[in-house]
Design an enzyme around this catalytic site. Structure first.
Site: not given
Length: 506
Positions: A464-465
């Protein structure tokens, strides 16, 4: 596994014993009827002794075992793709007991050994040599599907899910897939430009005359602010009561007009993905609180909170709001935004590398708390923490001794004032500085380890990053990227490492 938390759980014990009895002979079933009367300590001791013996092996023996493993990898760890030899990501599988991050109802069940008859091989129809199964066996199927990237597949017995043998992230085909990775984060970046408009719309929906729009507005608020997943309908036969935002029940929500010094507090308590418990008490906007009271009115605990809303209708609304927008994009946007903001607040250019890494992990921790990325405390945590504290105490002793030596050198230099005493003084100063730096590094490690013992920092970092945020941060503050990304992650995010400068902004 006896010393792991799993083994203490009743569900795990019952599932294990039920599956174990299926493998017993008739005589064994008559003899072994209760798990609590079984003693596994000798088996457990055998594996501990085996691990201890391996650690005690001389370097030559370990090198020999390493060479044997490399020989096995050369035989089974590569394939030919478009005429080039490519490395396979994973090619080993073994039977075991089903473990998971949460309280899954199937934990402890036996994951059976995979036989050739279970495996589908995917290779070119023009290949001169199809991989041969072990003697006396045959593959379940041999296919030639060039629309997928897996090389072999089988269905595991516990959850009936399909498992795959895939290419290594560094392979030529995976390199082509990096473009999709880049596009995923670009869509999340694009959301930054329209998120205010989307938020204005769902706030307006809180006052709509249509119950469906009101429920959708509150659900989007949860997805935006709490990074909840939408939640999908479970497959037939799936027993775990896992839910997401759209499938929340009334029993999963409690409302508090006042709590912990805040007004309009919502308490959420449910099993999320992988049966990991999600628990959160959070103050919400007053209209959200009032709407939740309305949604829960005259409903039983097992009734749907958002009874007018479905996952598909919510996803369609997101797509209409922005091309490519999904709850996962919101997840990625929120996680990446928080990481960037936290790194800006927590990082100081004058800090040591150890302090900067601690700041990064603190920022990562904030993201994982938002996203509920939990894990069980590693069974080796207590031992490794004790070892680390022992090193810290030893280092403190060294620092104290170095301080005494420095004071003596200072007195000696004041008395003599010659070049030799000056040289000794500078040497003692450098030694103390070095030892103090090592103590700071060890203390940071201990703080980091304690704080993150139940948080899976790698989950958000891998999924997700936006890796360009971390890459730019490393370059801006001169932190080696190897301190942030392991070898597998560096291979996956090679495109970001090559693409980004220190000025990148998400």
């Amino acid at each position: 596994m006896l010393d792991h938390e799993y083994a203490t759980k009743e569900v795990f014990q019952n599932n294990f014993f039920n599956d174990w009895r299926k493998e017993m002979t008739v005589e064994e079933r008559c003899l072994i009827k209760h798990l609590d009367k079984c003693d596994f300590t000798e088996i457990h001791r055998h594996f501990i002794d085996k691990a201890t013996a391996w650690r005690a092996l001389p370097r030559e023996e370990k090198q020999k075992l390493k060479e044997e493993a490399e020989k096995l990898e050369q035989e089974f760890g590569y394939c030919i793709l478009d005429g080039h030899q490519e490395k396979i990501g994973n090619f080993k599988t073994a039977p075991g007991l089903f473990c998971c991050r949460g309280d899954h109802l199937k934990m402890g069940m036996l994951k059976r050994r995979i036989r050739p008859e279970d495996v589908v091989i995917n290779c070119s129809r023009w290949t001169q040599k199809i991989p041969e199964p072990p003697a006396g066996h045959q593959w379940k199927e041999v296919c030639s599907d060039n629309t997928v990237t897996w090389l072999a597949a089988w269905t595991e017995n516990v959850q009936n899910s399909i498992k795959y043998i895939m290419l290594n992230p560094s392979s030529k085909l995976k390199v082509r897939i990096w473009e999709k990775d880049w596009q995923k984060y670009e869509i999340a970046r694009h959301l930054k430009g329209v998120v205010d408009e989307i938020r204005s719309q769902y706030r307006a929906d809180w006052k709509s005359r249509e119950m469906k729009k009101r429920q959708r507005g509150v659900a989007l608020y949860f997805i935006d602010k709490l990074a909840l997943r939408t939640g999908n309908e479970k497959e037939e036969g799936e027993t775990a009561d896992t839910v997401g935002c759209c499938s929340l029940h009334v029993e999963h929500v409690r409302l508090h007009m006042h709590a912990s010094g805040h007004k309009h507090v919502v308490e959420l308590d449910f099993l999320g993905k992988d049966s990991v418990r999600y628990y959160n008490r959070v103050p919400v906007a007053k209209p959200v609180f009032r709407n939740l009271q309305l949604f829960m009115k005259n409903k039983d605990p097992g009734d749907d909170l958002f009874d007018k809303l479905t996952t598909s209708s919510l996803n369609k609304h997101l797509q209409d709001s922005m091309d490519g927008l999904t709850a996962k994009v919101f997840h990625t946007y929120s996680a990446s935004t928080i990481l960037q903001e936290q790194l800006r607040v927590l990082t100081r250019a004058e800090d040591s590398i150890a302090a900067k890494i601690l700041a990064y992990n603190q920022a990562n921790w904030e993201v994982d708390i938002l996203c509920n990325h939990q894990r069980a405390t590693p069974k080796t945590f207590e031992k490794s923490m004790w070892n680390l504290q022992t090193k810290i105490q030893a280092k403190k002793t060294q620092v104290a001794e170095a301080q005494r030596e420095l004071r003596k050198a200072e007195v000696d230099h004041r008395i003599k004032g010659d070049g030799t005493s000056q040289s000794i003084l500078e040497k003692k100063q450098r030694l103390l500085q070095k030892l103090e730096g090592q103590l700071v590094h060890l203390s940071a490690q201990a703080t980091d380890k304690e704080k993150n013992k139940e948080v899976a920092l790698g989950t958000s970092k891998f999924n997700y990053l936006d890796p360009r945020i971390s890459t730019a941060w490393c370059k801006r503050f001169e932190v080696p990227v190897e301190k942030i990304y392991n070898k597998t992650q560096r291979a996956k995010f090679a495109w970001a490492l090559d693409m980004v400068g220190e000025d990148f902004e998400f």
